[in-house]
Write a protein that holds these residues in place. Structure first.
Motif, PDB file in Angstrom:
ATOM      1  N   ILE A  28       0.480  -0.973   0.066  1.00  0.00           N
ATOM      2  CA  ILE A  28       0.098   0.207   0.093  1.00  0.00           C
ATOM      3  C   ILE A  28       0.916   1.122  -0.424  1.00  0.00           C
ATOM      4  O   ILE A  28       0.336   2.307  -0.093  1.00  0.00           O
ATOM      5  N   SER A  69       1.684   2.200  -3.609  1.00  0.00           N
ATOM      6  CA  SER A  69       0.675   2.776  -4.301  1.00  0.00           C
ATOM      7  C   SER A  69       0.883   4.181  -3.655  1.00  0.00           C
ATOM      8  O   SER A  69       0.371   5.197  -4.679  1.00  0.00           O
ATOM      9  N   LEU A  70       0.378   5.029  -2.697  1.00  0.00           N
ATOM     10  CA  LEU A  70      -0.198   5.693  -1.089  1.00  0.00           C
ATOM     11  C   LEU A  70       1.066   6.813  -1.503  1.00  0.00           C
ATOM     12  O   LEU A  70       1.256   7.607  -2.254  1.00  0.00           O
ATOM     13  N   ILE A 111       3.558   6.578  -4.731  1.00  0.00           N
ATOM     14  CA  ILE A 111       3.288   7.095  -6.105  1.00  0.00           C
ATOM     15  C   ILE A 111       2.608   7.520  -5.785  1.00  0.00           C
ATOM     16  O   ILE A 111       2.315   9.296  -7.198  1.00  0.00           O
ATOM     17  N   ALA A 166      -1.905  -5.067  -5.686  1.00  0.00           N
ATOM     18  CA  ALA A 166      -1.522  -4.594  -4.635  1.00  0.00           C
ATOM     19  C   ALA A 166      -1.014  -3.202  -4.664  1.00  0.00           C
ATOM     20  O   ALA A 166      -1.435  -2.009  -4.308  1.00  0.00           O
ATOM     21  N   ARG A 167      -0.400  -2.948  -6.033  1.00  0.00           N
ATOM     22  CA  ARG A 167       1.031  -2.314  -5.562  1.00  0.00           C
ATOM     23  C   ARG A 167       0.296  -0.743  -6.588  1.00  0.00           C
ATOM     24  O   ARG A 167       0.343   0.178  -6.456  1.00  0.00           O
ATOM     25  N   SER A 175      -2.871  -0.750  -7.142  1.00  0.00           N
ATOM     26  CA  SER A 175      -4.535  -0.378  -7.303  1.00  0.00           C
ATOM     27  C   SER A 175      -5.098   0.946  -7.567  1.00  0.00           C
ATOM     28  O   SER A 175      -5.750   1.215  -7.433  1.00  0.00           O
ATOM     29  N   LEU A 176      -3.813   1.760  -6.802  1.00  0.00           N
ATOM     30  CA  LEU A 176      -4.334   3.105  -6.250  1.00  0.00           C
ATOM     31  C   LEU A 176      -3.529   4.345  -7.857  1.00  0.00           C
ATOM     32  O   LEU A 176      -3.805   5.508  -7.770  1.00  0.00           O
ATOM     33  N   PRO A 190       8.730   8.349  -3.412  1.00  0.00           N
ATOM     34  CA  PRO A 190       7.645   7.916  -2.812  1.00  0.00           C
ATOM     35  C   PRO A 190       7.153   8.291  -1.108  1.00  0.00           C
ATOM     36  O   PRO A 190       6.570   8.339  -0.490  1.00  0.00           O
ATOM     37  N   ILE A 194       5.741  10.000   1.914  1.00  0.00           N
ATOM     38  CA  ILE A 194       4.749   9.876   2.208  1.00  0.00           C
ATOM     39  C   ILE A 194       5.227  10.479   4.257  1.00  0.00           C
ATOM     40  O   ILE A 194       4.126  11.069   4.362  1.00  0.00           O
ATOM     41  N   GLY A 227       1.120  -6.109   5.260  1.00  0.00           N
ATOM     42  CA  GLY A 227       0.990  -4.811   4.381  1.00  0.00           C
ATOM     43  C   GLY A 227      -0.308  -5.811   3.749  1.00  0.00           C
ATOM     44  O   GLY A 227      -0.613  -4.463   3.041  1.00  0.00           O
ATOM     45  N   TYR A 229      -4.094  -5.973   1.576  1.00  0.00           N
ATOM     46  CA  TYR A 229      -5.532  -5.566   2.097  1.00  0.00           C
ATOM     47  C   TYR A 229      -5.945  -6.317   0.804  1.00  0.00           C
ATOM     48  O   TYR A 229      -7.378  -5.940   1.328  1.00  0.00           O
ATOM     49  N   MET A 230      -6.054  -6.140   0.204  1.00  0.00           N
ATOM     50  CA  MET A 230      -6.637  -7.303  -0.531  1.00  0.00           C
ATOM     51  C   MET A 230      -7.311  -8.393  -0.290  1.00  0.00           C
ATOM     52  O   MET A 230      -8.335  -8.254  -0.546  1.00  0.00           O
ATOM     53  N   ILE A 274      -6.015   2.231   5.507  1.00  0.00           N
ATOM     54  CA  ILE A 274      -5.045   2.476   4.890  1.00  0.00           C
ATOM     55  C   ILE A 274      -5.521   3.157   3.271  1.00  0.00           C
ATOM     56  O   ILE A 274      -6.498   4.254   3.047  1.00  0.00           O
ATOM     57  N   ILE A 329      -7.691   6.471   2.162  1.00  0.00           N
ATOM     58  CA  ILE A 329      -6.836   7.063   0.643  1.00  0.00           C
ATOM     59  C   ILE A 329      -8.267   7.411   0.389  1.00  0.00           C
ATOM     60  O   ILE A 329      -8.694   8.585   0.307  1.00  0.00           O
TER      61      ILE A 329
END
Lengths: 296, 306
Positions: free
Chosen positions: A120, A123-124, A126, A213-214, A216-217, B50, B54, B246, B248-249, B266, B270
């Motif tokens: 996550i 994803s967040l 990037i 997962a990576r 998805s957003l 990234p 964060i 990690g 969530y899926m 998380i 988002i």
């Protein structure tokens, strides 16, 4: 490692355990493959209400189950792009570790970090990066980057494993005969590592094709196939979902088989290729007949 | 085949006596940098940058779906409220259960392949059978459990047929149970592969020496095989723990909203455009992961295990 002793007491209990594990691995997917052939009035669970290929046709009606064709083509193209980048950059960085460079250790740990970082975060992170830069996320920019954080480190790990087991004697022979670095790489190293590169390609393609997962957003406006499937789980309550699962799994199996066949063919040929290249230039007998190209 | 003397990055480019004036000589000293640069740049752009962002954003403020640069600890303070702590505990619970199960399954599967299967070809084939599902879609592999665990699913049918229950049970699907089963299903291979890899490197003569010395199977296992498989177990643990922490899926698909995990929380933040809060949680999750993985990496040199 050949084990010469007789079968131990543990053999049969463990063989049964292994068989159960295989059933555990393949059972669920087999179930949905069977259920995807439900009759037109069939539901999401057993019993089977007749047999048909109705739900496979339903996949191609866009309004019914989302954009299957578009998302498949996107995932396929993205997989090919990721695969090419992994093979090229994987070879380069693998070679870099053989030339040695300062920061090699740090880059290695950064690669491990890339694999273990919670998905996550990619994803967040990037997503925020593109937002701050004012760029629009798209599957071929932010999505591609997200996939590379997962696939490139695998390419590096595979290449390091390959070069850890690499027999330098062919290379030395080529050099002794006056070949420069580029020629040595083209004629000796490349043919020898080619089967492993096919493995890197397989990993790059399939891991990208199935990645969820990576990215998805950060796929932007258009979904990749796994994202489309994920979206479908909430609004498609017909066996069409299973039909899609069957099709993409079938496709994955096809790709894996194809790669395995290519690897096997190449593995048989690659050792010959390197040997011939040396043999062309030198007639003396080589003592390196025991060369093994280990491939992960 | 005895254990090979292993050196990190053994296969460096064959060296040759430097010939002065060779055109490639100068290039050689920077070749490593040039070859590694594109790879390093991609990781910098899509991993390092990234994550730095964060961390920065986690100190920002947000209101009405807009974030404002600031330096506040509000987002971190919120994590320590009862709701989020419960989510963290739940995530650790999933991680612990899945770790124990994948370790037990992974160890014995690897043991079977490495020591009980005699033929190399069969061993390779069986290992491939274990590997192939890893290369198929995780989403599909998760939803594939639905017809098995559901109310009218196969498991309930079997239980009813065996007269173990009269009415179908609802506890299997959309529960912690289905989440854990699904995670084990997805990630056991990450345990099998590294343990198998280290087991294949154990010098057979060590095991034979132990047996000749009169050690029982159990003692060989406890005093030779398990200690020597340690690095594989550690690497497998690194993968499984970080993947489950990690995730969530799977939690979203398989818990049916009954359960939560930090990753899912998380992703919900988002979705609600609460980026700074999501970022703060992401930082905490990353720190937890790094502490666990760091401790494991301290015990094992991954580079030697490739």
């Amino acid at each position: 490692m050949p084990n010469t002793r007789r079968r131990s007491k543990l053999f049969w209990p463990l063989a049964i355990f292994f068989a159960l594990f295989v059933i555990f691995l393949y059972g669920p997917i087999s179930t949905i493959i069977i259920l995807s052939f439900q009759g037109p009035n069939g539901g999401l669970t057993f019993p089977m209400n007749g047999w048909s290929t109705h739900w496979f046709y339903a996949l191609f009606e866009q309004q019914r189950v989302g954009d299957f064709k578009g998302s498949f083509l996107r995932s396929f193209s993205l997989g090919l792009i990721v695969m090419s980048i992994c093979v090229v950059l994987g070879t380069m960085v693998g070679q870099a570790y053989r030339y040695r460079f300062r920061g090699a250790g740090a880059l290695f740990y950064l690669s491990v970090a890339s694999l273990i970082v919670p998905s996550i975060l990619i994803s967040l992170g990037i997503g925020i990066l593109f937002d701050r830069l004012g760029w629009t996320p798209a599957w071929y920019t932010s999505g591609l980057g997200a996939h590379l954080t997962w696939t490139l480190p695998f390419a590096l790990l595979i290449m390091l494993a390959v070069f850890n087991r690499f027999d330098k004697s062919y290379e030395e022979a080529a050099r002794d005969l006056g070949a420069n670095d580029l020629v040595t790489f083209r004629d000796i190293v490349f043919p020898l590592i080619l089967p492993s590169l096919v493995g890197v390609g397989l990993f790059g393609f399939t891991l990208s094709y199935d990645e969820f997962a990576r990215s998805s957003l950060v796929m932007g406006e258009f979904n990749s196939l796994p994202l489309e499937i994920f979206a479908m789980t909430t609004n498609v309550t017909s066996p069409a979902l299973y039909a899609l699962g069957t099709v993409t799994t079938g496709f994955s199996f096809l790709v894996i088989t194809l790669f395995l066949i290519i690897t096997q063919r190449l593995q048989r040929r690659s050792t010959h290729a390197a040997k011939n290249s040396i043999a062309k230039n030198i007639a003396t007998e080589t003592e390196q007949s025991g060369l093994v190209v280990t491939q992960t | 085949m005895s254990s090979l003397p292993r050196e990190v990055f053994q296969g460096q480019v064959a060296t040759q006596p430097a010939q002065v004036g060779r055109p490639t000589f100068k290039l050689r000293s920077i070749a490593g940098y040039l070859l590694a640069a594109p790879y390093a740049l991609i990781l910098l752009a899509f991993l390092v940058a990234p994550i730095v962002l964060i961390v920065v954003v986690s100190f920002w403020q947000y209101s009405n779906f807009v974030m404002k640069p600031a330096f506040v600890l509000d987002n971190y303070r919120e994590i320590f409220s009862a709701v989020y702590l419960a989510t963290y505990l739940n995530t650790f619970k999933f991680t612990a259960i899945v770790w124990v199960c994948t370790l037990l399954i992974g160890f014995w599967v690897a043991y079977f392949l490495a020591f009980e299967v005699q033929s190399t070809r069969i061993r390779t084939a069986l290992f491939l059978i274990c590997t192939v599902p890893f290369l198929t879609s995780n989403v599909i592999r998760s939803i594939a459990w639905i017809p098995f665990l559901g109310r009218n699913g196969i498991l309930n049918s079997i239980l009813i047929a065996l007269h173990l229950t009269k009415a179908p049970l609802d506890i299997f699907l959309f529960s912690d149970f289905s989440v854990v089963i699904s995670l084990i299903h997805l990630y056991t291979l990450f345990m099998v592969a590294p343990i198998f890899n280290t087991m294949m490197r154990i010098d057979q003569s060590l095991i034979e020496a132990a047996r000749d010395g009169g050690a029982s199977e159990w003692r060989v296992l406890r005093e030779v095989i398990i200690p020597l498989s340690g690095p594989g177990i550690a690497i497998g643990t690194i993968f499984v723990v970080s993947l489950v922490l990690g995730d969530y899926m799977t939690v979203r698909l398989m818990s049916g909203g009954q359960s939560s995990s930090v990753g899912l929380a998380i992703s919900n933040m988002i979705g609600g455009l609460q980026y700074p809060l999501a970022a703060a949680n992401a930082v905490v999750l990353l720190l937890v992961t790094l502490i666990i993985v760091g401790a494991l990496m301290w015990m094992v040199d991954i580079r030697k295990e490739l």
